[in-house]
Scaffold this active site. Structure first.
Site, PDB file in Angstrom:
ATOM      1  N   GLY A   7       0.714  -3.092  -9.322  1.00  0.00           N
ATOM      2  CA  GLY A   7      -0.354  -2.395  -9.237  1.00  0.00           C
ATOM      3  C   GLY A   7      -0.874  -1.562  -9.885  1.00  0.00           C
ATOM      4  N   GLY A  10      -5.123  -1.437 -10.150  1.00  0.00           N
ATOM      5  CA  GLY A  10      -5.869  -1.231  -8.952  1.00  0.00           C
ATOM      6  C   GLY A  10      -6.198   1.045  -9.625  1.00  0.00           C
ATOM      7  N   LYS A  11      -6.611   1.052  -8.924  1.00  0.00           N
ATOM      8  CA  LYS A  11      -7.115   3.209  -9.081  1.00  0.00           C
ATOM      9  C   LYS A  11      -5.763   3.691  -9.680  1.00  0.00           C
ATOM     10  CE  LYS A  11     -10.650   3.097  -6.002  1.00  0.00           C
ATOM     11  NZ  LYS A  11     -11.551   4.241  -4.666  1.00  0.00           N
ATOM     12  N   MET A  12      -4.830   3.727  -8.953  1.00  0.00           N
ATOM     13  CA  MET A  12      -3.330   4.436  -9.720  1.00  0.00           C
ATOM     14  C   MET A  12      -3.221   3.845 -10.896  1.00  0.00           C
ATOM     15  SD  MET A  12      -3.753   7.152  -8.136  1.00  0.00           S
ATOM     16  CE  MET A  12      -2.118   8.026  -9.364  1.00  0.00           C
ATOM     17  N   ALA A  79       5.696   4.569  -5.174  1.00  0.00           N
ATOM     18  CA  ALA A  79       4.006   5.771  -4.675  1.00  0.00           C
ATOM     19  C   ALA A  79       3.899   5.147  -4.247  1.00  0.00           C
ATOM     20  CB  ALA A  79       3.915   6.017  -6.349  1.00  0.00           C
ATOM     21  N   THR A  81       3.037   4.552   0.772  1.00  0.00           N
ATOM     22  CA  THR A  81       3.336   4.963   1.494  1.00  0.00           C
ATOM     23  C   THR A  81       3.248   4.048   2.995  1.00  0.00           C
ATOM     24  OG1 THR A  81       1.242   6.087   1.848  1.00  0.00           O
ATOM     25  CG2 THR A  81       2.041   6.953   0.494  1.00  0.00           C
ATOM     26  N   HIS A 136      -8.158  13.647   3.636  1.00  0.00           N
ATOM     27  CA  HIS A 136      -8.200  12.300   2.909  1.00  0.00           C
ATOM     28  C   HIS A 136      -9.975  11.604   2.440  1.00  0.00           C
ATOM     29  CE1 HIS A 136      -4.091  12.885   2.603  1.00  0.00           C
ATOM     30  NE2 HIS A 136      -4.204  12.389   1.175  1.00  0.00           N
ATOM     31  N   LYS A 140      -8.843   5.557   2.688  1.00  0.00           N
ATOM     32  CA  LYS A 140      -7.279   5.530   3.518  1.00  0.00           C
ATOM     33  C   LYS A 140      -6.414   4.995   4.327  1.00  0.00           C
ATOM     34  CE  LYS A 140      -3.219   8.720   3.186  1.00  0.00           C
ATOM     35  NZ  LYS A 140      -3.147   8.176   2.016  1.00  0.00           N
ATOM     36  N   GLY A 146       1.210  10.331   4.116  1.00  0.00           N
ATOM     37  CA  GLY A 146       3.381  10.322   4.199  1.00  0.00           C
ATOM     38  C   GLY A 146       3.263  11.632   3.498  1.00  0.00           C
ATOM     39  N   THR A 147       2.167  12.744   2.971  1.00  0.00           N
ATOM     40  CA  THR A 147       2.676  13.896   2.486  1.00  0.00           C
ATOM     41  C   THR A 147       2.512  14.210   3.441  1.00  0.00           C
ATOM     42  OG1 THR A 147       1.667  13.273   0.429  1.00  0.00           O
ATOM     43  CG2 THR A 147       1.955  16.074   0.660  1.00  0.00           C
TER      44      THR A 147
END
Length: 248
Positions: A7, A10-12, A79, A81, A136, A140, A146-147
């Protein structure tokens, strides 16, 4: 530490790259783009040696990625979900051969919030009703987060009782039962992530909350988990394991 970043475009992926680009030997992305390191469309193209794989893509194709990690003896930090039951089985099966770190949130603050929420449920008991609220951004895809589910599970463990999750409420639901743990999802704007566990009793409310101000905290947490995971034996780990070591 030598990292394969899934990934990467991507943003992360961008957040991880900003912090640790000198440690990333290559990236994987369905839409490869030029970065400071090679980026491939598939793990099958990878020739670089790595100490760990960090996956910030999605649940899609997780079994294939885990299979590659197992075959190459590379620990995996997951990482994403939204995993299905089959995905979760693949994660568990793979962890019998290599160390796998899986969590719905890599924030150390969230890990501490889980810890406090569990202790609060045990201390306050059935005299307090527990509700989990998460907020969020409007892009999303999964709900609840998930949190939020992690926090709800922590509360359930703390109560040590037969509790059921209730996802939102609508219509004539009747009075709230003591067996409920409510979970509610809010979506809007650019909210990075906010989570709250409310314990409501007679004439008082106790709240455990966490607010993420940027995605950078998740990148930092994933890198910390990756460094911690490398020397672990095969098994399935999460933020509880990391936090337990930090709290020693």
């Amino acid at each position: 530490m030598k990292i394969i970043l899934v990934g990467a475009c991507g943003k992360m992926g961008a957040e991880v790259t900003e912090i640790a680009k000198d440690q990333i030997v290559c990236g994987i992305d369905l839409s490869p783009a030029p970065l400071a390191f090679p980026v491939y469309a598939s793990l099958s193209e990878v020739t670089e040696q790595a100490d760990v794989l960090i996956d910030f893509s999605s649940a899609n194709g997780i079994a294939e990625r885990l299979g590659w990690c197992r075959d190459h003896g590379v620990p995996a930090v997951l990482a994403a979900t939204g995993y299905s039951e089959d995905d979760l089985k693949a994660v568990k099966d793979c962890s019998a051969n290599i160390p796998v770190f899986k969590t719905g949130n890599f924030s150390l603050g969230v890990a501490l919030a889980e810890y406090v929420a569990e202790k609060a449920a045990a201390f306050l008991g059935d005299d307090f009703d527990a509700e989990v609220i998460e907020r969020h951004h409007n892009q999303k895809k999964d709900a609840p987060s998930g949190t939020a589910l992690m926090l709800a599970e922590s509360v359930k463990r703390g109560y040590d009782a037969n509790k059921k999750f209730v996802f939102g409420r609508q219509g004539m639901t009747g009075a709230r039962s003591r067996e409920e743990i409510g979970i509610h999802a809010v979506r809007g704007g650019t909210i990075v992530g906010e989570h709250e566990v409310m314990f409501a009793g007679d004439d008082e409310i106790f709240t455990v909350s966490h607010s993420a101000r940027s995605r950078k905290i998740f990148a930092k947490g994933a890198l910390r988990a990756a460094e911690w995971l490398i020397d672990r034996p095969a098994g399935l780990y999460d933020m509880h394991d990391l936090l337990a070591e930090l709290l020693k």
